[in-house]
Scaffold this motif. Structure first.
Motif, short mmCIF file in Angstrom:
data_model
loop_
_atom_site.label_atom_id
_atom_site.label_comp_id
_atom_site.label_asym_id
_atom_site.label_seq_id
_atom_site.Cartn_x
_atom_site.Cartn_y
_atom_site.Cartn_z
N CYS A 209 -3.33 -9.57 1.41
CA CYS A 209 -1.96 -9.83 1.88
C CYS A 209 -1.85 -9.59 3.38
CB CYS A 209 -0.97 -8.94 1.13
SG CYS A 209 -0.72 -9.40 -0.60
N ALA A 210 -2.47 -8.52 3.87
CA ALA A 210 -2.41 -8.20 5.30
C ALA A 210 -3.07 -9.31 6.12
CB ALA A 210 -3.08 -6.87 5.57
N ALA A 211 -4.16 -9.88 5.61
CA ALA A 211 -4.87 -10.94 6.33
C ALA A 211 -4.00 -12.18 6.50
CB ALA A 211 -6.16 -11.30 5.59
N GLN A 212 -3.04 -12.39 5.60
CA GLN A 212 -2.14 -13.55 5.69
C GLN A 212 -0.73 -13.16 6.16
OE1 GLN A 212 -2.19 -16.51 2.59
NE2 GLN A 212 -4.12 -15.74 1.74
N ASN A 213 -0.59 -11.91 6.61
CA ASN A 213 0.71 -11.40 7.08
C ASN A 213 1.80 -11.55 6.01
OD1 ASN A 213 -0.16 -10.65 9.74
ND2 ASN A 213 -0.12 -12.83 10.30
N LEU A 214 1.41 -11.29 4.77
CA LEU A 214 2.36 -11.36 3.65
C LEU A 214 2.81 -9.96 3.27
CD1 LEU A 214 0.48 -13.98 1.44
CD2 LEU A 214 2.48 -14.39 2.90
N GLN A 215 4.04 -9.83 2.87
CA GLN A 215 4.60 -8.55 2.47
C GLN A 215 5.11 -8.64 1.03
OE1 GLN A 215 7.52 -7.68 5.53
NE2 GLN A 215 5.97 -6.68 6.80
N PRO A 216 4.25 -8.38 0.07
CA PRO A 216 4.66 -8.50 -1.33
C PRO A 216 5.65 -7.42 -1.73
CG PRO A 216 2.51 -7.46 -1.17
CD PRO A 216 2.87 -7.90 0.22
N VAL A 217 6.47 -7.74 -2.72
CA VAL A 217 7.38 -6.76 -3.30
C VAL A 217 6.72 -6.17 -4.53
CG1 VAL A 217 9.63 -6.38 -4.36
CG2 VAL A 217 9.41 -7.97 -2.44
N ILE A 218 6.24 -4.93 -4.40
CA ILE A 218 5.61 -4.26 -5.55
C ILE A 218 6.73 -3.64 -6.38
CG2 ILE A 218 3.90 -2.59 -6.31
CD1 ILE A 218 2.73 -4.87 -4.66
N ALA A 219 7.12 -4.34 -7.43
CA ALA A 219 8.25 -3.88 -8.24
C ALA A 219 7.90 -2.65 -9.06
CB ALA A 219 8.71 -5.01 -9.16
N LEU A 220 6.69 -2.65 -9.62
CA LEU A 220 6.27 -1.55 -10.50
C LEU A 220 4.78 -1.29 -10.29
CD1 LEU A 220 8.08 -2.85 -13.71
CD2 LEU A 220 8.73 -0.81 -12.43
N GLN A 221 4.39 -0.03 -10.46
CA GLN A 221 2.99 0.37 -10.35
C GLN A 221 2.59 1.15 -11.59
OE1 GLN A 221 2.34 1.03 -5.56
NE2 GLN A 221 3.01 2.76 -6.77
N ALA A 222 1.37 0.94 -12.03
CA ALA A 222 0.84 1.69 -13.17
C ALA A 222 -0.67 1.83 -13.00
CB ALA A 222 1.17 1.00 -14.49
#
Length: 295
Positions: A209-222
């Motif tokens: 994501c960083a390589a494409q300058n994208l900022q994902p929304v991490i809704a949930l983590q497990a």
């Protein structure tokens, strides 16, 4: 100064808690505290700052820690050397495993090793991959199964078990389910369910994501793949998993390889180059357990 005092000191330093350290060395908390106090009186300095909720090393404690580890390692090496000469392997082996991992060949290898070398006490602990790498480097863990990005950690020996690409996994009816080709920009348009930082899979995803300058929304983590898949199956986000992880949920999720993420997620065994005879023997069983079946 006794070796057991050094062992208790190292346990408290690594666990940052007297109760957990006592559980680790299999004696009472009062016993650990008493031995640490005796050691501090002999050294003439406090090794721990006990004023906060979390136990912290003092300056003297930090100075003593590596020497204590070295002394314990040297004492262990004496028994290992004699055992190797007499074709016996004894002692303690601490094995680490990344949180949420249920790789049964590792358990098969541990069982076979235990049967062949019942004199070795095996300890298995779970932690994040990043922390396991640090613990292998310090000698607190002898061998660990970790998740990593394309390169295994510098300065350590490694055996790659799995090398797979990332996939997006979604339930039927999701907009991505009907696409033959899914890219990161397609993925980050939706909420994401992913493993937490410190895992190899998350490291690959974050770097891509960083390589494409994208900022994902991490809704949930497990931490467990089962949990990530279950959350995605309930429509709470797009699951980011590896190919083999997603394959186990084909009845509930449709998986699409992320076409523009070529860096694989690795599952690897790591250990220090100067490994003990017990580590060498465990690696023999690991290679056998993880070997692909004959066709």
């Amino acid at each position: 100064m006794e070796l057991r005092q050094l062992e208790y000191f190292v346990a408290v330093a690594e666990e940052r808690n007297f109760t957990r350290a006592a559980e680790r060395v299999h004696i009472s908390q009062s016993g650990v505290s008493a031995q640490i106090r005796r050691l501090e009186r002999e050294l003439g300095a406090d090794l721990f700052d006990r004023s906060a909720r979390t136990v912290a090393l003092t300056v003297a404690g930090k100075a003593a820690l590596e020497h204590a580890r070295a002394a314990l390692a040297a004492a262990g090496a004496v028994g290992q050397a004699v055992g190797e000469v007499t074709d016996l392997i004894r002692g303690r082996l601490t094995v680490g495993m990344v949180i949420g991992c249920t790789v049964t060949p590792l358990f098969d290898a541990l069982a076979a090793f235990h049967q062949a070398h019942p004199g070795v006490e095996i300890t298995l602990l779970e932690d994040s991959s990043d922390r396991l790498v640090d613990q292998v480097r310090t000698g607190a863990v002898d061998l660990a199964l970790i998740g990593a990005s394309a390169a295994t950690p510098d300065g350590l020996d490694a055996l790659t078990i799995v090398s797979e690409r990332l996939v997006a996994a979604v339930p039927a009816g999701h907009p991505l389910a009907g696409r033959r080709r899914v890219t990161l920009p397609d993925l980050v348009a939706h909420p994401i369910v992913c493993m937490p930082p410190g895992t190899g899979l998350r490291a690959v995803f974050d770097q891509a994501c960083a390589a494409q300058n994208l900022q994902p929304v991490i809704a949930l983590q497990a931490s467990a793949a089962d949990a990530v898949a279950d959350l995605a199956a309930r429509g709470l986000g797009v699951a980011v998993l590896s190919e083999s992880m997603a394959a186990g949920y084909g009845d509930r999720l449709t998986a699409r390889i992320l076409a523009d993420v070529e860096t694989p997620a690795l599952l690897a065994l790591i250990w220090r180059s100067a490994y003990l005879p017990a580590v060498r023997e465990l690696l023999v069983h690991c290679r056998r357990a993880f070997a692909p079946p004959d066709r």
